[in-house]
Write a protein that holds these residues in place. Sequence first.
Motif, PDB file in Angstrom:
ATOM      1  N   THR A 132       0.843  -1.198   0.000  1.00 17.15           N
ATOM      2  CA  THR A 132       0.000   0.000   0.000  1.00 17.15           C
ATOM      3  C   THR A 132       0.880   1.251   0.000  1.00 17.15           C
ATOM      4  O   THR A 132       2.035   1.234   0.429  1.00 17.15           O
ATOM      5  N   HIS A 133       0.288   2.330  -0.494  1.00 16.59           N
ATOM      6  CA  HIS A 133       1.018   3.587  -0.621  1.00 16.59           C
ATOM      7  C   HIS A 133       1.480   4.102   0.747  1.00 16.59           C
ATOM      8  O   HIS A 133       2.597   4.593   0.893  1.00 16.59           O
ATOM      9  N   ASP A 134       0.615   3.976   1.756  1.00 10.41           N
ATOM     10  CA  ASP A 134       0.970   4.498   3.087  1.00 10.41           C
ATOM     11  C   ASP A 134       2.163   3.744   3.671  1.00 10.41           C
ATOM     12  O   ASP A 134       3.073   4.355   4.237  1.00 10.41           O
ATOM     13  N   ILE A 135       2.215   2.437   3.500  1.00 14.16           N
ATOM     14  CA  ILE A 135       3.355   1.676   4.039  1.00 14.16           C
ATOM     15  C   ILE A 135       4.604   1.977   3.215  1.00 14.16           C
ATOM     16  O   ILE A 135       5.700   2.167   3.768  1.00 14.16           O
ATOM     17  N   PHE A 136       4.438   2.071   1.899  1.00 13.79           N
ATOM     18  CA  PHE A 136       5.594   2.372   1.045  1.00 13.79           C
ATOM     19  C   PHE A 136       6.211   3.717   1.448  1.00 13.79           C
ATOM     20  O   PHE A 136       7.431   3.870   1.458  1.00 13.79           O
ATOM     21  N   ASN A 137       5.360   4.662   1.781  1.00 11.96           N
ATOM     22  CA  ASN A 137       5.857   6.009   2.118  1.00 11.96           C
ATOM     23  C   ASN A 137       6.241   6.179   3.577  1.00 11.96           C
ATOM     24  O   ASN A 137       6.520   7.285   4.010  1.00 11.96           O
ATOM     25  N   SER A 138       6.247   5.096   4.325  1.00  7.22           N
ATOM     26  CA  SER A 138       6.547   5.220   5.759  1.00  7.22           C
ATOM     27  C   SER A 138       7.990   4.823   6.043  1.00  7.22           C
ATOM     28  O   SER A 138       8.703   4.326   5.163  1.00  7.22           O
ATOM     29  N   ASP A 139       8.383   5.027   7.306  1.00  9.83           N
ATOM     30  CA  ASP A 139       9.762   4.745   7.718  1.00  9.83           C
ATOM     31  C   ASP A 139      10.128   3.267   7.705  1.00  9.83           C
ATOM     32  O   ASP A 139      11.299   2.919   7.784  1.00  9.83           O
ATOM     33  N   VAL A 140       9.141   2.401   7.661  1.00 12.34           N
ATOM     34  CA  VAL A 140       9.461   0.963   7.682  1.00 12.34           C
ATOM     35  C   VAL A 140      10.047   0.499   6.350  1.00 12.34           C
ATOM     36  O   VAL A 140      10.694  -0.540   6.271  1.00 12.34           O
ATOM     37  N   ASN A 141       9.850   1.299   5.313  1.00  9.04           N
ATOM     38  CA  ASN A 141      10.266   0.901   3.964  1.00  9.04           C
ATOM     39  C   ASN A 141      11.755   1.148   3.732  1.00  9.04           C
ATOM     40  O   ASN A 141      12.223   2.279   3.776  1.00  9.04           O
ATOM     41  N   LEU A 142      12.494   0.072   3.432  1.00  9.76           N
ATOM     42  CA  LEU A 142      13.950   0.197   3.202  1.00  9.76           C
ATOM     43  C   LEU A 142      14.313   0.158   1.722  1.00  9.76           C
ATOM     44  O   LEU A 142      15.486   0.021   1.381  1.00  9.76           O
ATOM     45  N   SER A 143      13.327   0.258   0.839  1.00 10.18           N
ATOM     46  CA  SER A 143      13.632  -0.016  -0.572  1.00 10.18           C
ATOM     47  C   SER A 143      14.611   0.983  -1.183  1.00 10.18           C
ATOM     48  O   SER A 143      15.365   0.620  -2.089  1.00 10.18           O
ATOM     49  N   PHE A 144      14.629   2.219  -0.674  1.00  4.96           N
ATOM     50  CA  PHE A 144      15.583   3.168  -1.262  1.00  4.96           C
ATOM     51  C   PHE A 144      17.004   2.920  -0.738  1.00  4.96           C
ATOM     52  O   PHE A 144      17.982   3.170  -1.437  1.00  4.96           O
ATOM     53  N   GLU A 145      17.116   2.394   0.482  1.00  4.03           N
ATOM     54  CA  GLU A 145      18.427   1.942   0.990  1.00  4.03           C
ATOM     55  C   GLU A 145      18.911   0.780   0.120  1.00  4.03           C
ATOM     56  O   GLU A 145      20.074   0.734  -0.280  1.00  4.03           O
ATOM     57  N   GLN A 146      17.998  -0.147  -0.168  1.00  2.00           N
ATOM     58  CA  GLN A 146      18.356  -1.284  -1.035  1.00  2.00           C
ATOM     59  C   GLN A 146      18.865  -0.777  -2.387  1.00  2.00           C
ATOM     60  O   GLN A 146      19.879  -1.252  -2.895  1.00  2.00           O
ATOM     61  N   SER A 147      18.158   0.208  -2.942  1.00  2.00           N
ATOM     62  CA  SER A 147      18.551   0.748  -4.257  1.00  2.00           C
ATOM     63  C   SER A 147      19.955   1.335  -4.207  1.00  2.00           C
ATOM     64  O   SER A 147      20.778   1.066  -5.079  1.00  2.00           O
ATOM     65  N   GLU A 148      20.223   2.128  -3.180  1.00  2.00           N
ATOM     66  CA  GLU A 148      21.567   2.712  -3.079  1.00  2.00           C
ATOM     67  C   GLU A 148      22.607   1.602  -2.913  1.00  2.00           C
ATOM     68  O   GLU A 148      23.686   1.661  -3.511  1.00  2.00           O
ATOM     69  N   ASN A 149      22.257   0.600  -2.134  1.00  2.00           N
ATOM     70  CA  ASN A 149      23.217  -0.486  -1.893  1.00  2.00           C
ATOM     71  C   ASN A 149      23.489  -1.324  -3.130  1.00  2.00           C
ATOM     72  O   ASN A 149      24.472  -2.073  -3.170  1.00  2.00           O
ATOM     73  N   ARG A 150      22.646  -1.202  -4.166  1.00  2.00           N
ATOM     74  CA  ARG A 150      22.982  -1.846  -5.443  1.00  2.00           C
ATOM     75  C   ARG A 150      24.332  -1.323  -5.918  1.00  2.00           C
ATOM     76  O   ARG A 150      25.164  -2.071  -6.416  1.00  2.00           O
ATOM     77  N   LEU A 151      24.529  -0.022  -5.787  1.00  2.00           N
ATOM     78  CA  LEU A 151      25.784   0.592  -6.233  1.00  2.00           C
ATOM     79  C   LEU A 151      26.984   0.015  -5.482  1.00  2.00           C
ATOM     80  O   LEU A 151      27.968  -0.408  -6.094  1.00  2.00           O
ATOM     81  N   HIS A 152      26.894  -0.015  -4.161  1.00  4.40           N
ATOM     82  CA  HIS A 152      28.062  -0.421  -3.369  1.00  4.40           C
ATOM     83  C   HIS A 152      28.367  -1.919  -3.522  1.00  4.40           C
ATOM     84  O   HIS A 152      29.538  -2.301  -3.549  1.00  4.40           O
ATOM     85  N   THR A 153      27.322  -2.729  -3.637  1.00  7.87           N
ATOM     86  CA  THR A 153      27.567  -4.178  -3.770  1.00  7.87           C
ATOM     87  C   THR A 153      28.046  -4.517  -5.180  1.00  7.87           C
ATOM     88  O   THR A 153      28.916  -5.367  -5.356  1.00  7.87           O
ATOM     89  N   ILE A 154      27.493  -3.846  -6.177  1.00 14.70           N
ATOM     90  CA  ILE A 154      27.958  -4.089  -7.551  1.00 14.70           C
ATOM     91  C   ILE A 154      29.408  -3.620  -7.684  1.00 14.70           C
ATOM     92  O   ILE A 154      30.248  -4.270  -8.318  1.00 14.70           O
TER      93      ILE A 154
END
Length: 337
Positions: free
Chosen positions: A301-323
């Motif tokens: 849901t949009h509310d959960i996606f936009n909340s602090d529990v969502n780590l997906s943007f951390e995951q996205s940034e970590n694509r760079l460091h792990t690659i």
Amino acid sequence: MKTLYKKSLLQLSDYTYKEIIYLIKLSQFLKKQKYDKKENKYIKGKNIALIFEKESTRTRCAFEIAAYDQGANITYLGPNDTHIGYKESIQDSAKVLGRMYDAVQYRGYNDKIIKNFKKYSKIPVWNGLTDTFHPTQILADLLTIKEIYPTKPFKKIKCAYVGDAQNNIANTLLEAAYITGLKINIVAPKIYWPKKNFLFKIIKQRKKNKNIIYTDNIKKGVRNVDFIYTDVWVSMGEKKDIWKKKIKELYPYQINKKMLKMTDNKNIKVLHCLPALHDKKSILGNEIHNKFNIDNGLEITHDIFNSDVNLSFEQSENRLHTIKALLVSCLSKKSFF
Ligand code: CP
Ligand code: NVA
């Protein structure tokens, strides 16, 4: 540990537990160097081809920036840019590119193509996503999980995967569970449970897999977990007309407030590899929401996606460091730890 120099990554289980831990540590080291603006260039002058049969935002950009940061050069070859497959066989194209490049990233449909590419090019090949696997994504996810629980071993961390558990993300997450001991609950209707044939190699090596549970019972599956992971219900390459069936069967497995409450964990975190269909602001998001009369997200849901529990943007940034760690460990002979 044996060096990772010139080692390909076709699926996560090509790597051992020790090698994965090494890559995570190297990612942390390179991430810090970048944050401190003290980055060394370990793979200066290396040439990398990035071949994409499917679209990409994160994977492409992470490979490009990782290469630039480390002094390597890239060539991006999109779905309509080469003769590969249509006018020229994979074998011939691989032989050509193998004489020009030091390594290749390949995002495609079929794993056989990637295997063949490795065989004929004779250079390291990294799988940037196929219908079956997405190993560079799961490396970033393991780093993200480690950042939340730096001192806990993976075997003490519990993750539920909800939704379409037959796709590349679920499959690779399962591989990660076999290799690292991470506790995984696959929470999906039975017909969406992983087919597991791709796991035969690691099941043979490690028969004990008490850390993996399959259930269609949401309450049981998410209770007391540390993370809930989900992904889109219809992956790239699947036919659009499957949306109707999948929405009907997977809607109860949507990440929403009710599901988070069922975890009984105030510190629950949510993982998503992205892109996510959580609102109407993308063309596809708008089309699916309207067509199926949904107003608050598909797999989340949009509310959960936009909340602090969502780590997906951390995951996205970590694509760079792990690659970046993958490129450095594969293209430089330097051993860091
Ligand atoms: N998560 C992921 O692989 O995203 P892209 O499709 O944008 O590369
Ligand atoms: N399962 C998704 C992952 C996207 C990164 C897909 O293959 O489309």
